[in-house]
Design an enzyme around this catalytic site. Structure first.
Site, PDB file in Angstrom:
ATOM      1  N   ASP A  32       0.793  -1.112   0.025  1.00 26.03           N
ATOM      2  CA  ASP A  32       0.119   0.027   0.089  1.00 26.03           C
ATOM      3  C   ASP A  32       0.608   1.371   0.029  1.00 26.03           C
ATOM      4  OD1 ASP A  32      -1.909  -1.753   0.257  1.00 26.03           O
ATOM      5  OD2 ASP A  32      -2.915  -1.022   2.071  1.00 26.03           O
ATOM      6  N   CYS A  70      -4.433  -5.560  -3.094  1.00 26.14           N
ATOM      7  CA  CYS A  70      -3.497  -6.612  -2.778  1.00 26.14           C
ATOM      8  C   CYS A  70      -3.479  -8.012  -3.345  1.00 26.14           C
ATOM      9  CB  CYS A  70      -3.217  -6.777  -1.334  1.00 26.14           C
ATOM     10  SG  CYS A  70      -1.993  -8.192  -0.660  1.00 26.14           S
ATOM     11  N   LYS A 124       4.822 -11.282   3.811  1.00 23.33           N
ATOM     12  CA  LYS A 124       3.234 -11.736   3.577  1.00 23.33           C
ATOM     13  C   LYS A 124       2.968 -12.397   2.376  1.00 23.33           C
ATOM     14  CE  LYS A 124      -0.704  -8.728   1.774  1.00 23.33           C
ATOM     15  NZ  LYS A 124      -1.132  -7.498   2.145  1.00 23.33           N
ATOM     16  N   HIS A 126      -0.685 -13.873   1.318  1.00 25.70           N
ATOM     17  CA  HIS A 126      -2.177 -13.593   0.803  1.00 25.70           C
ATOM     18  C   HIS A 126      -2.560 -13.711  -0.494  1.00 25.70           C
ATOM     19  CE1 HIS A 126      -4.939  -9.870   1.277  1.00 25.70           C
ATOM     20  NE2 HIS A 126      -5.305 -11.168   1.595  1.00 25.70           N
ATOM     21  N   HIS A 216       0.938  -1.015   5.230  1.00 25.64           N
ATOM     22  CA  HIS A 216      -0.132  -1.467   5.373  1.00 25.64           C
ATOM     23  C   HIS A 216      -0.824  -0.910   6.889  1.00 25.64           C
ATOM     24  CE1 HIS A 216      -4.152  -3.525   5.118  1.00 25.64           C
ATOM     25  NE2 HIS A 216      -4.051  -3.903   4.129  1.00 25.64           N
ATOM     26  N   ASP A 279       2.524  -3.009  -4.231  1.00 27.61           N
ATOM     27  CA  ASP A 279       1.623  -3.786  -4.523  1.00 27.61           C
ATOM     28  C   ASP A 279       0.415  -3.249  -5.412  1.00 27.61           C
ATOM     29  OD1 ASP A 279       0.592  -3.129  -2.223  1.00 27.61           O
ATOM     30  OD2 ASP A 279      -0.200  -4.981  -1.598  1.00 27.61           O
ATOM     31  N   LYS A 301      -5.636   3.331  -3.207  1.00 24.61           N
ATOM     32  CA  LYS A 301      -5.965   2.061  -3.045  1.00 24.61           C
ATOM     33  C   LYS A 301      -7.390   1.555  -3.468  1.00 24.61           C
ATOM     34  CE  LYS A 301      -5.657  -1.873   0.200  1.00 24.61           C
ATOM     35  NZ  LYS A 301      -5.149  -2.222   1.344  1.00 24.61           N
TER      36      LYS A 301
END
Ligand code: NAG
Ligand code: NAG
Ligand code: NAG
Length: 550
Positions: A32, A70, A124, A126, A216, A279, A301
């Site tokens: 982010d 993301c 991360k 995800h 984030h 991202d 975002k």
């Protein structure tokens, strides 16, 4: 004699089939991060000397597009495909959602493993975790230390989402690392990355992904967290949230520097490719309880405006032929799979049905980009679509009923840029040892060129993408002030035709309803691969899951 000749012949085959000296590949992914959160784009507010050093010594990727959120973005990075072609185009994966990036997709670390790479993920993931085969260590990564859901608190490493709350931090792929409770997540990643670099046997190439939690936001009780002494460095910033954000950013930048330094100290840097990227666009002005800045770009975002999809990034490598420049090549995050696989010596005829292009030659030699168009996303659930073809960008529909379609954090360029910090940074010093740091005036020139200036002297032409599609000339108007749809009906029509062609290729999104069995409360308050356990009687959820665990 005969045997020797045979051995020599087979050795030759191996040598020609593979790059003889494949590069170490390091991806540093910020979460982010906004366009204006780095110094090299012109902001004076929060110094990012290490990231800036990478950018000035490598190439500033000025037109690098990412997905607006993301999970889709990481899916595109890992597969080389648009999220609309993998079913990943809608929203993120929740910890209790029984889905992941389809197992039919072969992903970047798997391709690189086949070429002899040692592969590590720090931070991360995800991309799915409800069953163990979706976890990174089953998808091409030798090791994973970090978390599997979308975000964590920087200190307690828990994630609160969708009415659930649980711990999400592991090391060595499996061990739930309660012992790291209270340790700042960015520091954990930095130490792990440095350790992996130090232990790496450079007879094999390294693929290291450092996928940060920063910047984030964490959980609602304290969304932006950094060590107090670091936050104190930003006491000149009046907005308390932005001030704390400065601390998060400072730690992220320090981490980048320590990783670059470790690569140099261990003799890997001269044969490395380092990609630094976000991202997706920044969560600005309280969006997601965060304080990033995409200035002067529009939106945030999870919007299709440039602020959501034009990602901050830079590429560093001694292998780049033309260095220390602004790369104006149009890129999409799906390009990295073929680009990196190609430069690693992979056989690109093995890459089928991908949307990415191998951009290495274009980037290294400053040749024309291989792509003229980008599909930003098509999402039938949220009724949004965005594509760019040549200089034209079409936006149809928008998220949040249009509430995040504005420009935020204007005029944040007060203060002075300290170029000395760049030279003295960990990254600056490490790169200087290779003789690749440009001089100060060159760095200032690059920075000026990378600072977007938007012509906003002509009257804006309002766009309401909820009512009708909007059209922008993105080269002349990167800030999306002037909706040219009514002035260029022919181009609008061509763009709509193009969109409906692409729309025919969209596969249905694979989102699933939240599964109560995934609630961390059934798993010792930990996000868990709950889908590996069958439940015959949902009423007995507690006792059955307890049994399953034992
Ligand atoms: C590194 O790998 C090579 C080839 O596998 C091996 O011969 C060498 O002993 C290794 N070095 C170390 C320090 O482990
Ligand atoms: C538009 O121009 C004004 C005046 O120069 C400036 O203050 C403002 O920040 C600009 N807005 C954007 C989004 O660039
Ligand atoms: C794409 O096709 C779907 C039907 O499959 C339709 O509902 C949607 O409106 C179309 N979207 C665009 C942008 O053409």
């Amino acid at each position: 004699m005969f045997v020797r000749a045979l051995l020599a012949a087979s050795a030759l085959v191996i040598c020609t089939a593979r790059e003889s000296n494949p590069p170490h590949i390091v991806l540093i992914i910020a979460d982010d991060l906004g366009w204006d959160d780095v110094g090299f784009h012109g902001s004076n507010e929060i110094p990012t000397p290490n990231i800036d050093a990478l950018a000035y010594a490598g190439v500033v990727l000025q037109h690098h597009y990412v997905a607006p959120i993301c999970t889709p973005s990481r899916a595109a990075l890992m597969t080389g495909k648009y999220p609309i072609h993998t079913g990943m185009q809608h929203n993120v994966i929740y910890g209790a959602e029984p889905r992941g990036l389809p197992l039919s997709e072969k992903i970047l670390p798997q391709y690189l493993q086949e070429l002899g790479y040692k592969t590590h993920l720090v931070g991360k993931w995800h991309l799915g975790s409800y069953k163990k085969e979706y976890l990174p260590q089953h998808r091409g990564f030798d090791t994973h230390t970090g978390f599997i859901t979308g975000k964590i608190d920087m200190y307690d490493h828990t994630n609160a989402e969708r009415g659930m709350w649980g711990f999400d931090f592991r090391r060595d792929s499996a061990t739930v690392s309660h012992d790291l409770f209270g340790k700042y997540a960015t520091d954990v990643y930095t130490e792990e990355a440095v350790k992996l670099i130090r232990k790496h046997n450079s007879s094999a190439p390294l693929f290291l992904v450092v996928a940060h939690s920063a910047v984030h936001s964490g959980n609602p009780y304290e969304p932006i967290r950094a060590p107090e002494d670091i936050i104190a460095k930003f006491s000149h910033i009046k907005d308390r949230q932005r001030q704390k954000f400065g601390g998060v950013m400072w730690k992220l930048d320090e981490s980048v520097g320590k990783v670059v330094e470790a690569l140099q100290v261990n003799g890997l840097l001269q044969n490395s490719i380092i990609l630094f990227t976000t991202d997706n666009g920044g969560a600005a002005a309280g969006f997601n309880s965060n304080a990033a800045s995409n200035f002067p770009l529009r939106g945030v975002k999870n919007t299709l405006w440039e602020g959501g999809v034009r990602g901050v990034s830079a590429l560093f490598s001694p292998r780049l032929v033309s260095k220390s420049r602004i790369a104006n090549q149009r890129l999409h995050i799906s390009d990295w799979l073929p680009t990196l696989y190609g430069v690693a010596g992979g056989d690109k005829s093995k890459l089928e049905n991908i949307d990415g292009f191998d951009q290495w030659e274009s980037l290294s030699n400053d040749f024309k980009s291989k792509r003229s168009s980008i599909v930003h996303n098509i999402d039938h659930e949220w009724n949004i679509a965005g594509i760019t073809v040549n200089q034209w960008k079409l936006i149809s529909g928008t998220t949040y009923q249009g509430n995040w379609d504005g420009w935020y954090n204007c005029n944040r360029r007060d203060g002075e840029y300290q170029i000395d910090l760049v030279e003295n940074s960990y990254a600056g010093q490490a790169i200087a040892k290779l003789g690749l740091m440009p001089d100060k005036s060159k760095m200032i020139t690059l920075r000026d060129a990378a600072s977007l200036k938007c012509k906003n002297d002509t009257a804006p032409i309002i766009c309401n993408p909820l009512k009708a599609p909007c059209l922008f000339n993105i080269e002349e108007d990167p800030c999306e002030f002037r909706n040219l749809a009514d002035l260029n009906p022919d181009i609008l029509q061509q763009m709509l035709t193009e969109l409906s062609e692409v729309n025919r290729t969209v596969v249905p999104p694979n989102n699933k309803p939240i599964d109560e069995r995934g609630n961390p409360k059934y798993w010792g308050q930990v996000y868990f691969n709950f889908g590996d356990f069958e439940l015959s009687n949902p009423d007995s959820i507690d006792s059955e899951l307890c049994k399953a665990r034992i």
